[in-house]
Design an enzyme around this catalytic site. Structure first.
Site, PDB file in Angstrom:
ATOM      1  CD  GLU A   1      41.670 -34.137  -7.016  1.00  0.00           C
ATOM      2  OE1 GLU A   1      42.234 -35.248  -6.979  1.00  0.00           O
ATOM      3  OE2 GLU A   1      40.973 -33.758  -7.972  1.00  0.00           O
ATOM      4  CG  ASP A   2      46.148 -33.514  -5.111  1.00  0.00           C
ATOM      5  OD1 ASP A   2      45.210 -33.955  -4.422  1.00  0.00           O
ATOM      6  OD2 ASP A   2      46.529 -34.050  -6.163  1.00  0.00           O
TER       7      ASP A   2
END
Length: 179
Positions: free
Chosen positions: A56-57
């Site tokens: 996600e990051d």
């Protein structure tokens, strides 16, 4: 395998910091993994705790996770990875919908993650008060809706007696922060 997952997450999140606190981001996935470890979860689930925000990051993909840690860990991470192309509301609704029908392990991962986020917010509230809500993409009312919705569905398809202690801790934190 656990040390490898922790090191992988440390490398992936290197230089990242938590919103509002400025603390190294790796503190969060480490606490999520520790919560899962203390609950007696499998090594694959604990690895997913370390890795849950990597896709996600960071620039890593689910394929990278699967290559390094296997399909089971990759599937757990994938189930809890938000699509940043969607709006905040859509992403959070997806998590709520996932909690409603998810397997036990995916529920555990989501609740351990949300618990740590909520405890961090609660800690910040001690010094910043209501200003803490300005750190987020959505304010107090939206956050309240989200965390309460997760709490109201976390026992769906799961016997309360079979849930780990941190589920109760999550419920209590939701009440403290949002009442």
């Amino acid at each position: 395998m656990l040390d490898k997952a922790k090191l992988f997450a440390e490398k992936a999140h290197e230089g990242q910091v938590r919103k509002g606190t400025g603390k190294p981001y790796i503190v969060h996935p480490t606490r999520v993994a520790e919560t899962l470890h203390q609950a007696g979860c499998s090594k694959e689930l604990i690895c997913a705790g370390y890795l849950h925000d990597v896709v996600e990051d960071t620039d890593y993909t689910i394929t990278d996770i699967e290559k390094e840690f296997g399909k089971k860990v990759a599937d757990l991470v994938a189930a809890h990875t938000e699509d940043k192309m969607r709006s905040w509301q859509e992403r959070k609704q997806h998590t709520i919908d996932t909690v409603k029908t998810a397997s036990r392990d995916i529920k555990y991962l989501i609740i351990a993650d949300k618990l740590d986020n909520l405890l961090s917010t609660e800690e910040e509230m001690k010094t910043k008060g209501a200003q803490v809500w300005h750190n987020f993409n959505a304010g107090y009312e939206s956050q309240k809706w989200y965390y309460e919705s997760v709490a109201s569905h976390m026992y769906d398809n799961l016997l309360k007696k079979d849930a780990p202690e941190f589920f109760k801790t999550y419920e209590e934190a939701v009440l403290r922060v949002f009442t």
